[in-house]
Design a protein around this motif. Structure first.
Motif, PDB file in Angstrom:
ATOM      1  N   PRO A  10       0.828  -1.225   0.000  1.00  0.00           N
ATOM      2  CA  PRO A  10       0.000   0.000   0.000  1.00  0.00           C
ATOM      3  C   PRO A  10       0.856   1.267   0.000  1.00  0.00           C
ATOM      4  O   PRO A  10       2.045   1.225   0.271  1.00  0.00           O
ATOM      5  CB  PRO A  10      -0.759  -0.148   1.322  1.00  0.00           C
ATOM      6  N   MET A  11       0.222   2.377  -0.289  1.00  0.00           N
ATOM      7  CA  MET A  11       0.820   3.714  -0.262  1.00  0.00           C
ATOM      8  C   MET A  11       2.034   3.811  -1.189  1.00  0.00           C
ATOM      9  O   MET A  11       3.051   4.419  -0.855  1.00  0.00           O
ATOM     10  CB  MET A  11       1.214   4.096   1.166  1.00  0.00           C
ATOM     11  N   ALA A  12       1.922   3.192  -2.371  1.00  0.00           N
ATOM     12  CA  ALA A  12       3.048   3.175  -3.298  1.00  0.00           C
ATOM     13  C   ALA A  12       3.463   4.585  -3.707  1.00  0.00           C
ATOM     14  O   ALA A  12       4.659   4.884  -3.819  1.00  0.00           O
ATOM     15  CB  ALA A  12       2.698   2.347  -4.535  1.00  0.00           C
ATOM     16  N   ARG A  13       2.473   5.450  -3.934  1.00  0.00           N
ATOM     17  CA  ARG A  13       2.815   6.814  -4.358  1.00  0.00           C
ATOM     18  C   ARG A  13       3.578   7.558  -3.265  1.00  0.00           C
ATOM     19  O   ARG A  13       4.563   8.255  -3.534  1.00  0.00           O
ATOM     20  CB  ARG A  13       1.555   7.588  -4.742  1.00  0.00           C
ATOM     21  N   ALA A  14       3.154   7.402  -2.020  1.00  0.00           N
ATOM     22  CA  ALA A  14       3.835   8.059  -0.908  1.00  0.00           C
ATOM     23  C   ALA A  14       5.255   7.509  -0.728  1.00  0.00           C
ATOM     24  O   ALA A  14       6.202   8.260  -0.467  1.00  0.00           O
ATOM     25  CB  ALA A  14       3.035   7.879   0.379  1.00  0.00           C
ATOM     26  N   LYS A  15       5.402   6.203  -0.890  1.00  0.00           N
ATOM     27  CA  LYS A  15       6.735   5.603  -0.788  1.00  0.00           C
ATOM     28  C   LYS A  15       7.649   6.101  -1.897  1.00  0.00           C
ATOM     29  O   LYS A  15       8.835   6.387  -1.679  1.00  0.00           O
ATOM     30  CB  LYS A  15       6.624   4.079  -0.850  1.00  0.00           C
ATOM     31  N   GLY A  16       7.101   6.205  -3.109  1.00  0.00           N
ATOM     32  CA  GLY A  16       7.887   6.718  -4.226  1.00  0.00           C
ATOM     33  C   GLY A  16       8.330   8.154  -4.004  1.00  0.00           C
ATOM     34  O   GLY A  16       9.459   8.531  -4.332  1.00  0.00           O
ATOM     35  N   LEU A  17       7.443   8.962  -3.437  1.00  0.00           N
ATOM     36  CA  LEU A  17       7.786  10.345  -3.129  1.00  0.00           C
ATOM     37  C   LEU A  17       8.889  10.409  -2.075  1.00  0.00           C
ATOM     38  O   LEU A  17       9.820  11.229  -2.175  1.00  0.00           O
ATOM     39  CB  LEU A  17       6.551  11.094  -2.633  1.00  0.00           C
ATOM     40  N   TYR A  18       8.809   9.525  -1.096  1.00  0.00           N
ATOM     41  CA  TYR A  18       9.821   9.490  -0.037  1.00  0.00           C
ATOM     42  C   TYR A  18      11.203   9.168  -0.626  1.00  0.00           C
ATOM     43  O   TYR A  18      12.202   9.809  -0.284  1.00  0.00           O
ATOM     44  CB  TYR A  18       9.430   8.444   1.004  1.00  0.00           C
ATOM     45  N   ILE A  19      11.263   8.190  -1.518  1.00  0.00           N
ATOM     46  CA  ILE A  19      12.528   7.835  -2.159  1.00  0.00           C
ATOM     47  C   ILE A  19      13.040   8.996  -3.002  1.00  0.00           C
ATOM     48  O   ILE A  19      14.240   9.320  -2.991  1.00  0.00           O
ATOM     49  CB  ILE A  19      12.357   6.570  -3.018  1.00  0.00           C
TER      50      ILE A  19
END
Length: 359
Positions: free
Chosen positions: A117-126
């Motif tokens: 879940p929260m793939a977009r948020a994880k991508g933004l974090y990276i």
């Protein structure tokens, strides 16, 4: 003489980054004056906050000409929380003192790595983490073209360099029989090994599956984890009877593992560059590896390893190496070419040239 402050993990054999740094220092120390600042990666909160801040401040306030950071995301704790303390401090202080910062990126993450879940948020974090690293660095060194491509799919780099990891020197004077005996094997035993630090991305579950197909051979997990680790414990507990798990190896026994081995297996799930493969090349050790872009490049350019996609494929490749002298000889020839092109001496020369360009 150009002077460099090198920020790295401990160089006591407990971490691959530190081992790399030690090898690099041996190649540049005659041409560059180097002082090391150690990231105390074993510290835990709240001590880690103070130790990482102290390291960033010490590096950022250096009187040396260059600051050089050896970067791997895992050095900065769970969810990389220490990254957000270390790099901003280093950025501010290095700019105040007008000191160029070189960052060597040992692995690269981007949004391709994340999943729900929260793939977009994880991508933004990276993306934010990579932006911080690239923004702090005057120059970025990548240890493979694959690593550079992954990072730059996330964040562009204004001054990028691709220096290979470097192939180290072997330790001479030990016979294969003595090396095998050091791990409890007989001289006649066929030994198949996965060397290096044990972590999930290196596919040790696959290694154990391969071992189950070769009850007549000995399999060696030549390495351990840093401290208590549930993954390492699970590998140890589920290993078949023909698998020996060494745990952490001192440097001399690490080298013995390569001397004791007939075939190396690198069943990685992902790889940007591989210091372990470089050691296999140094010891001219026939190697099979997962079909991943980095290994495919090596195979295409040097013909220095065999690739597999499934456990059945791996079994076939191992049997091919053990049964056919010509197959082994081709791999060894390729490894010799790879070693010649990627010696640590050549890598050291490239570092010295970059240091001088920045001063």
């Amino acid at each position: 003489m150009t002077s460099v402050t090198l920020v790295t993990s401990p160089m006591d054999g407990s971490c691959g980054i530190g081992t790399y740094s030690k090898s690099l220092l041996e190649e540049v120390e005659d041409a560059v004056d180097v002082r090391t600042v150690i990231l105390e990666t074993d510290d835990t909160p709240p001590v880690s906050f103070f130790s990482y801040a102290r390291t960033a401040i010490r590096a950022g306030r250096t009187d040396d000409d260059i600051i050089h950071v050896q970067h791997e995301y895992g050095l900065f704790g769970t969810k990389w929380y220490l990254l957000w303390l270390f790099y901003p401090l280093l950025f501010v202080l290095s700019r105040i003192h007008r000191t160029p910062v070189v960052v060597t990126v040992h692995e690269a993450w981007n949004s391709d790595r994340v999943s729900p879940p929260m793939a977009r948020a994880k991508g933004l974090y990276i993306w934010l983490a990579n932006k911080l690293i690239a923004g702090t660095a005057t120059s970025v060194i990548f240890l493979s073209a694959n690593c550079q491509e992954k990072f730059e799919r996330s964040v562009s780099v204004s001054d990028a360099h691709c220096f290979t990891h470097g192939v180290g020197d072997t330790v001479e004077g030990v016979t294969e029989a003595d090396a095998k005996a050091a791990f409890g094997f007989e001289p006649s035993d066929i030994v198949v090994t996965e060397p290096g630090y044990v972590r999930p991305s290196k596919g040790y579950e696959t290694f154990l599956e391969i071992a189950e197909r070769f009850p007549e051979y000995e399999f060696l997990v030549a390495g351990g984890s840093r401290g208590a680790d549930a993954y390492f414990e699970s590998i140890t507990e589920t290993a078949p009877a023909n698998v020996t798990v060494t745990g952490h190896l001192a440097e001399d026994r690490f080298h013995l593992a390569f001397e004791a081995t007939d075939v190396a297996v690198l069943p990685y799930d992902e790889v940007a560059q591989s210091g372990i493969f470089n050691w296999c090349a140094a010891y001219e050790l026939p190697t099979v590896a997962t079909r991943l872009p980095y290994f495919e490049r090596l195979q295409s350019e040097y013909g220095c390893l065999l690739l597999f996609e499934t456990v059945s494929d791996a079994e076939d490749r191992i049997r091919e190496i053990l049964a056919e002298h010509q197959a082994r000889d081709r791999l060894i020839d390729g490894m010799q070419s790879f070693r010649q092109d990627n010696s640590f001496a050549k890598v050291g020369e490239k570092h010295v040239s970059l240091y001088r360009e920045l001063t």
